[in-house]
Enzyme design. Sequence first.
Site, PDB file in Angstrom:
ATOM      1  N   ASP A 192      49.749 -10.710  -8.699  1.00 48.33           N
ATOM      2  CA  ASP A 192      50.659  -9.582  -8.985  1.00 48.33           C
ATOM      3  C   ASP A 192      51.659  -9.945 -10.092  1.00 48.33           C
ATOM      4  O   ASP A 192      52.008  -9.102 -10.926  1.00 48.33           O
ATOM      5  CB  ASP A 192      51.428  -9.165  -7.726  1.00 48.33           C
ATOM      6  CG  ASP A 192      50.562  -8.360  -6.766  1.00 48.33           C
ATOM      7  OD1 ASP A 192      49.593  -7.717  -7.220  1.00 48.33           O
ATOM      8  OD2 ASP A 192      50.845  -8.372  -5.555  1.00 48.33           O
ATOM      9  N   GLY A 235      65.476  -3.553  -5.230  1.00 49.52           N
ATOM     10  CA  GLY A 235      64.682  -3.651  -4.011  1.00 49.52           C
ATOM     11  C   GLY A 235      64.626  -5.087  -3.531  1.00 49.52           C
ATOM     12  O   GLY A 235      64.885  -6.027  -4.307  1.00 49.52           O
ATOM     13  N   THR A 251      46.042  -5.769   0.049  1.00 45.92           N
ATOM     14  CA  THR A 251      47.139  -4.850  -0.223  1.00 45.92           C
ATOM     15  C   THR A 251      47.899  -4.573   1.075  1.00 45.92           C
ATOM     16  O   THR A 251      47.668  -5.220   2.091  1.00 45.92           O
ATOM     17  CB  THR A 251      46.613  -3.582  -0.960  1.00 45.92           C
ATOM     18  OG1 THR A 251      47.713  -2.786  -1.340  1.00 45.92           O
ATOM     19  CG2 THR A 251      45.650  -2.777  -0.118  1.00 45.92           C
ATOM     20  N   GLY A 294      58.664  -7.159  -0.217  1.00 42.31           N
ATOM     21  CA  GLY A 294      57.679  -8.111  -0.733  1.00 42.31           C
ATOM     22  C   GLY A 294      57.433  -7.930  -2.223  1.00 42.31           C
ATOM     23  O   GLY A 294      57.279  -8.924  -2.958  1.00 42.31           O
ATOM     24  N   LYS A 327      49.706  -8.471   2.966  1.00 43.18           N
ATOM     25  CA  LYS A 327      49.875  -9.551   1.981  1.00 43.18           C
ATOM     26  C   LYS A 327      50.544 -10.815   2.550  1.00 43.18           C
ATOM     27  O   LYS A 327      50.165 -11.922   2.195  1.00 43.18           O
ATOM     28  CB  LYS A 327      50.690  -9.047   0.782  1.00 43.18           C
ATOM     29  CG  LYS A 327      49.916  -8.065  -0.088  1.00 43.18           C
ATOM     30  CD  LYS A 327      50.738  -7.645  -1.302  1.00 43.18           C
ATOM     31  CE  LYS A 327      49.929  -6.779  -2.228  1.00 43.18           C
ATOM     32  NZ  LYS A 327      50.596  -6.591  -3.526  1.00 43.18           N
ATOM     33  N   ARG A 382      69.898  -1.972  -1.538  1.00 42.03           N
ATOM     34  CA  ARG A 382      70.752  -1.141  -0.675  1.00 42.03           C
ATOM     35  C   ARG A 382      71.293  -1.997   0.468  1.00 42.03           C
ATOM     36  O   ARG A 382      72.473  -1.962   0.777  1.00 42.03           O
ATOM     37  CB  ARG A 382      69.876   0.011  -0.150  1.00 42.03           C
ATOM     38  CG  ARG A 382      70.562   1.065   0.627  1.00 42.03           C
ATOM     39  CD  ARG A 382      69.594   2.195   0.904  1.00 42.03           C
ATOM     40  NE  ARG A 382      68.381   1.746   1.623  1.00 42.03           N
ATOM     41  CZ  ARG A 382      67.383   2.540   1.950  1.00 42.03           C
ATOM     42  NH1 ARG A 382      67.418   3.828   1.627  1.00 42.03           N
ATOM     43  NH2 ARG A 382      66.339   2.083   2.592  1.00 42.03           N
ATOM     44  N   THR A 383      70.421  -2.809   1.066  1.00 44.89           N
ATOM     45  CA  THR A 383      70.838  -3.725   2.131  1.00 44.89           C
ATOM     46  C   THR A 383      71.008  -5.111   1.507  1.00 44.89           C
ATOM     47  O   THR A 383      70.022  -5.808   1.236  1.00 44.89           O
ATOM     48  CB  THR A 383      69.766  -3.769   3.251  1.00 44.89           C
ATOM     49  OG1 THR A 383      69.420  -2.435   3.589  1.00 44.89           O
ATOM     50  CG2 THR A 383      70.248  -4.525   4.473  1.00 44.89           C
ATOM     51  N   LEU A 384      72.246  -5.489   1.274  1.00 48.20           N
ATOM     52  CA  LEU A 384      72.528  -6.719   0.516  1.00 48.20           C
ATOM     53  C   LEU A 384      71.903  -7.959   1.154  1.00 48.20           C
ATOM     54  O   LEU A 384      71.389  -8.836   0.458  1.00 48.20           O
ATOM     55  CB  LEU A 384      74.048  -6.887   0.372  1.00 48.20           C
ATOM     56  CG  LEU A 384      74.522  -8.129  -0.385  1.00 48.20           C
ATOM     57  CD1 LEU A 384      73.989  -8.146  -1.806  1.00 48.20           C
ATOM     58  CD2 LEU A 384      76.045  -8.219  -0.387  1.00 48.20           C
TER      59      LEU A 384
HETATM   60  P1  ATR Z   1      57.561  -3.827   0.076  1.00 41.49           P
HETATM   61  O1  ATR Z   1      57.430  -5.027   0.966  1.00 41.49           O
HETATM   62  O2  ATR Z   1      56.337  -3.044  -0.090  1.00 41.49           O
HETATM   63  O3  ATR Z   1      58.200  -4.163  -1.228  1.00 41.49           O
HETATM   64  P2  ATR Z   1      59.645  -2.810   1.905  1.00 41.49           P
HETATM   65  O4  ATR Z   1      59.778  -4.138   2.556  1.00 41.49           O
HETATM   66  O5  ATR Z   1      59.407  -1.609   2.742  1.00 41.49           O
HETATM   67  O6  ATR Z   1      58.498  -2.767   0.822  1.00 41.49           O
HETATM   68  O7  ATR Z   1      60.932  -2.582   0.990  1.00 41.49           O
HETATM   69  C1  ATR Z   1      61.226  -1.372   0.416  1.00 41.49           C
HETATM   70  C2  ATR Z   1      62.409  -1.531  -0.480  1.00 41.49           C
HETATM   71  O8  ATR Z   1      62.797  -0.254  -1.012  1.00 41.49           O
HETATM   72  C3  ATR Z   1      63.652  -2.068   0.205  1.00 41.49           C
HETATM   73  O9  ATR Z   1      64.346  -2.897  -0.712  1.00 41.49           O
HETATM   74  C4  ATR Z   1      64.458  -0.794   0.526  1.00 41.49           C
HETATM   75  O10 ATR Z   1      65.847  -1.018   0.654  1.00 41.49           O
HETATM   76  P3  ATR Z   1      66.450  -1.558   2.056  1.00 41.49           P
HETATM   77  O11 ATR Z   1      66.104  -3.012   2.155  1.00 41.49           O
HETATM   78  O12 ATR Z   1      67.920  -1.308   1.949  1.00 41.49           O
HETATM   79  O13 ATR Z   1      65.796  -0.718   3.135  1.00 41.49           O
HETATM   80  C5  ATR Z   1      64.177  -0.005  -0.718  1.00 41.49           C
HETATM   81  N1  ATR Z   1      64.343   1.445  -0.598  1.00 41.49           N
HETATM   82  C6  ATR Z   1      63.515   2.344  -0.022  1.00 41.49           C
HETATM   83  N2  ATR Z   1      63.975   3.608  -0.155  1.00 41.49           N
HETATM   84  C7  ATR Z   1      65.149   3.511  -0.841  1.00 41.49           C
HETATM   85  C8  ATR Z   1      66.101   4.479  -1.308  1.00 41.49           C
HETATM   86  N3  ATR Z   1      65.937   5.787  -1.089  1.00 41.49           N
HETATM   87  N4  ATR Z   1      67.182   4.009  -1.983  1.00 41.49           N
HETATM   88  C9  ATR Z   1      67.350   2.676  -2.211  1.00 41.49           C
HETATM   89  N5  ATR Z   1      66.483   1.739  -1.803  1.00 41.49           N
HETATM   90  C10 ATR Z   1      65.391   2.140  -1.129  1.00 41.49           C
END
Ligand code: ATR
Length: 292
Positions: free
Chosen positions: A110, A136, A69, A139, A73, A161-163
Amino acid sequence: MSASLTGGAKVAGVVGAPVRHSLSPLIHNAWIEALGLDAVYAPFSPPEAGFAPFVQGLRGGVIAGLNVTLPFKEQALALADAPTPAAQAAGAANLLLFAADGEIIADNTDGTGLLSAFARQAPGFDPAAAPVVILGAGGAARGAAAAFVAAGAPEVLILNRTLARAEAIAERLGRGVRALGLDQAAHAFAGAGAVINATSAGLSGQGELDVPLAATPAGCVVMDMVYKPLITPFLAKAQAEGRRTVDGLAMLIGQAVPSFTAFFGVAPPAGVDVRALALKSLGLNERIWRRC
Ligand code: ATR
């Protein structure tokens, strides 16, 4: 853990940082006990820098395998000798198996867990029937996108949010996967068969995701990978719009099923209500939340 644990017991476990609140030991040990296996499933939490030596030291099959986890990963995939196509497509492994000859096999269950959560909590849902929207681009989102591509989704839309992060996943997964900004949500939702929150926004204490779920068709299924809280503000909003919902706990249990079989060579027993056990440990009333 079986009541009759011997010196010959088979050992598996979960590795993460932190791992203290993982529900996996509870789930796997309940199955072990019900089957009367001479086996145990333990939590391991090496320091972040110590993950690679920890895993390398397990070569040879002393431990049957590990679930992996956060935050390990991606590293788990990189360390393995033999990654499965599912792990390669997800770009991450949640399962490592240690063969007797020293080989480390990396798999990813998963995606199976995600699809089995839909099958359980949204009966009749067809992943191949309509576009799937994933919110999102971390990962978790990449794994979900890979799973729906493999399940035949006609199109997978990744909104972030980040294209640029969404575009990177779309580029890796190829045809049928498109990247959009979160501001395109209303447009993307309009024809969606499923919307999945794979952001960390629903986690306790994090910000909320403000997206127009009312723009989804009435038959759209809405899922949140987060299970703490079980009904996130995102799922609550979907339910208020009358949409069917799928929760992250169903996915957690869904990924544990093939992991257990890989560790112990036998499928989990049908008669153990691990969801009820998990809900109890989360402090939730199972009569209210129990849906599978
Ligand atoms: P993981 O690998 O566990 O999936 P991560 O790499 O930390 O987690 O990614 C978190 C995701 O949640 C990202 O897509 C992040 O958007 P950004 O890439 O723009 O940072 C998104 N995220 C987290 N908080 C957010 C919020 N309040 N509103 C919109 N997107 C959010």
